[in-house]
Design a protein around this motif. Structure first.
Motif, mmCIF file in Angstrom:
data_model
loop_
_atom_site.group_PDB
_atom_site.id
_atom_site.type_symbol
_atom_site.label_atom_id
_atom_site.label_comp_id
_atom_site.label_asym_id
_atom_site.label_seq_id
_atom_site.Cartn_x
_atom_site.Cartn_y
_atom_site.Cartn_z
ATOM 1 N N PHE B 79 0.838 -1.200 0.000
ATOM 2 C CA PHE B 79 0.000 0.000 0.000
ATOM 3 C C PHE B 79 0.871 1.247 0.000
ATOM 4 C CE2 PHE B 79 -2.479 3.328 1.938
ATOM 5 C CZ PHE B 79 -3.662 3.231 1.248
ATOM 6 N N ARG B 80 1.934 1.196 0.817
ATOM 7 C CA ARG B 80 2.805 2.361 0.891
ATOM 8 C C ARG B 80 3.514 2.613 -0.437
ATOM 9 N NH1 ARG B 80 3.287 1.138 6.371
ATOM 10 N NH2 ARG B 80 4.898 -0.402 6.024
ATOM 11 N N LYS B 81 3.781 1.517 -1.172
ATOM 12 C CA LYS B 81 4.407 1.683 -2.488
ATOM 13 C C LYS B 81 3.363 1.997 -3.555
ATOM 14 C CE LYS B 81 7.921 -1.812 -1.716
ATOM 15 N NZ LYS B 81 8.008 -3.229 -2.084
ATOM 16 N N SER B 82 2.137 2.266 -3.142
ATOM 17 C CA SER B 82 1.033 2.573 -4.054
ATOM 18 C C SER B 82 0.693 1.424 -4.983
ATOM 19 C CB SER B 82 1.324 3.812 -4.903
ATOM 20 O OG SER B 82 1.573 4.890 -4.069
ATOM 21 N N GLN B 83 1.070 0.200 -4.611
ATOM 22 C CA GLN B 83 0.612 -0.955 -5.401
ATOM 23 C C GLN B 83 -0.681 -1.456 -4.768
ATOM 24 O OE1 GLN B 83 4.090 -3.153 -4.659
ATOM 25 N NE2 GLN B 83 5.132 -2.530 -6.533
ATOM 26 N N HIS B 84 -1.753 -0.712 -5.061
ATOM 27 C CA HIS B 84 -2.965 -0.955 -4.285
ATOM 28 C C HIS B 84 -3.604 -2.296 -4.595
ATOM 29 C CE1 HIS B 84 -2.727 3.578 -4.212
ATOM 30 N NE2 HIS B 84 -2.446 3.157 -3.011
ATOM 31 N N ALA B 85 -3.525 -2.701 -5.861
ATOM 32 C CA ALA B 85 -4.143 -3.986 -6.214
ATOM 33 C C ALA B 85 -3.452 -5.125 -5.466
ATOM 34 C CB ALA B 85 -4.074 -4.210 -7.719
ATOM 35 N N ASP B 86 -2.112 -5.031 -5.395
ATOM 36 C CA ASP B 86 -1.377 -6.053 -4.625
ATOM 37 C C ASP B 86 -1.793 -6.033 -3.169
ATOM 38 O OD1 ASP B 86 -0.009 -7.109 -6.631
ATOM 39 O OD2 ASP B 86 1.864 -5.999 -6.289
#
Lengths: 246, 202
Positions: B79-86
């Motif tokens: 989430f922090r890396k903005s990989q929201h789908a992951d």
């Protein structure tokens, strides 16, 4: 010498008295018991208990083995879980029911049915603990803890399933709603191009709210690319918005 | 009345699978109950039940808690890396893992874990602007834990506001303030909703 004839009179009197009292009390009790038994039971038949006892008494038929202990234990756990439900129901009902009884809002029959259910559940709990201890020495102490957790867990999971089941219809609704907004926006846009006037007030609010909401997300980016270099005369947020909606 | 009265049911034990079935066409209640019984029996045969008796609830097997925590941490990192789908995928795995606990483990623990995971997943959905999913997840989180869960309350309110369901949002926030009366975020959101309602009323 004792006068037997004279003495037999008081004895006969006593005998008749005690005998008639005994007969009366016997009849009275029987009557009361049948009346109590004829009242409708508080709960439905205890299905889990029936299953457990059926399995326990299942005659080993030809070729089929005895019911294994693990199955019986599972059946006993199911029975304990159902008992927990009933116990909770009884406890919740007790306070309200006794208040209603004091005020005379409910009849005596209901109270009797309730008391019988209470007694039954007590016996049932004792019975389950005994059965559990028969399987394993200390299980009786923990079986109801396990059963109550099982009841709560099951309740929790059904709640979650219920709520999560709304996700698909909600998404459908939202897609339709978005399409509506989009089409009305497009219409406004066409009017706009014809009239060369800025957007009307009501749509402007929507527009601003949405552009705030969208705030440069992935969705938006994809849409922009898909839209291609369509008419983007006005720069800034407004232009981006229009591309997104094209 | 004697205790040993019961209704004999037409039950049959399958010799190989040890599954219990009814020899006649069962009523729906009996069918459901037998299905539950058989699934409970299968879970009792798993290795963490010595002697196929469920262990007492209190000392919890730490393995599953560790896995759930790890999935949440991985999700948070994504989430922090903005990989929201992951992140959503990780949180979903964590939720499945937490809900997959055997039934006799403490339900309070499951509530705690699941409410955190649903709240996080709601946030990830919101970051992707999937408002309906976010709203549903936040509702789940609140359902599991009503007190001390201001974030989840706020997230559903926000999702409803974003979807333009202002009346629902107002009711929801009013309800949330009964639990978290002094939460600044909730009060701010309430103001936003009231403003939106005013504008719409105009």
């Amino acid at each position: 010498m004792v006068d037997w004839l004279a003495l037999s009179i008081p004895f006969a009197y006593l005998g008749i008295l005690v005998g008639s009292l005994a007969v009366f009390s016997n009849l009275y009790r029987k009557n009361k018991a049948t009346r109590a038994a004829s009242l409708a039971p508080w709960f439905l038949p205890h299905l889990q208990r029936n299953i457990y006892l059926t399995l326990l008494h299942l005659e080993p038929e030809a070729g089929s083995p005895k019911v294994p202990d693990s199955v019986l234990k599972a059946a006993l756990l199911r029975r304990a879980t159902e008992d927990i439900h009933r116990l909770v129901a009884i406890r919740n009902a007790k306070q309200a029911l006794s208040t209603l009884l004091q005020r005379g809002s409910v009849g005596d029959d209901l109270w009797q049915r309730f008391q019988r259910a209470e007694k039954e559940i007590e016996e049932e709990l004792r019975d389950v603990v005994n059965e559990a201890n028969a399987f394993s020495p200390n299980w009786g102490a923990t079986i109801f803890q396990s059963a109550s957790e099982m009841a709560q867990n099951a309740h929790m999971r059904t709640r979650i399933d219920e709520i999560q089941a709304q996700a698909a219809p909600e998404r459908e609704w939202w897609e339709r709603r978005k399409a509506d907004i989009q089409s009305s926006f497009m219409k406004e846009l066409d009017d706009d191009e014809a009239a060369k006037l800025p957007l009307t007030g009501s749509i402007n609010i929507n527009n601003i709210k949405q552009s705030l909401a969208k705030g440069g997300s992935d969705d938006d980016a994809v849409l922009v690319e898909a839209g291609g270099p369509a008419a983007q005369v006005q720069g800034g947020a407004k232009g981006k918005k229009k591309k997104g909606k094209n | 009345m004697e205790e040993e009265t019961f209704t004999l049911l037409p039950l049959h034990l399958d010799p190989t699978s040890k599954a219990i079935s009814s020899t006649t066409t069962p009523s729906s209640a009996l069918r459901d109950e037998l299905a539950k019984l058989n699934s409970l029996h299968r879970s009792l045969l798993s290795p963490d039940c010595p002697n196929s008796i469920p262990p007492p609830p209190v000392p919890v097997n730490p393995k599953r808690s560790a896995q759930v925590n790890k999935l949440r941490e991985t999700g948070n990192t994504s989430f922090r890396k903005s990989q929201h789908a992951d992140a959503i995928r990780m949180y979903s795995l964590g939720i499945d893992m937490a809900l997959g606990r055997p039934g006799w483990e403490p339900s309070g623990l499951v509530r705690e874990e699941v409410s955190g995971l649903y709240a996080n997943r709601a946030q990830a959905h919101m970051a992707l602007q999937q408002w309906p999913e976010g709203a549903v997840d936040a509702e789940c989180s609140v359902e599991m834990k009503k007190i001390g869960n201001a974030k989840a309350w706020w997230r559903r309110g926000k999702c409803l506001l974003e979807m333009g369901r202002l009346d629902e949002a107002r009711d929801w926030i009013a309800q949330s303030l009964e639990f978290e009366a002094n939460e600044q975020d909730l009060l701010a959101l309430k103001k936003d909703i009231d403003n939106a309602l005013l504008k719409k009323g105009k």
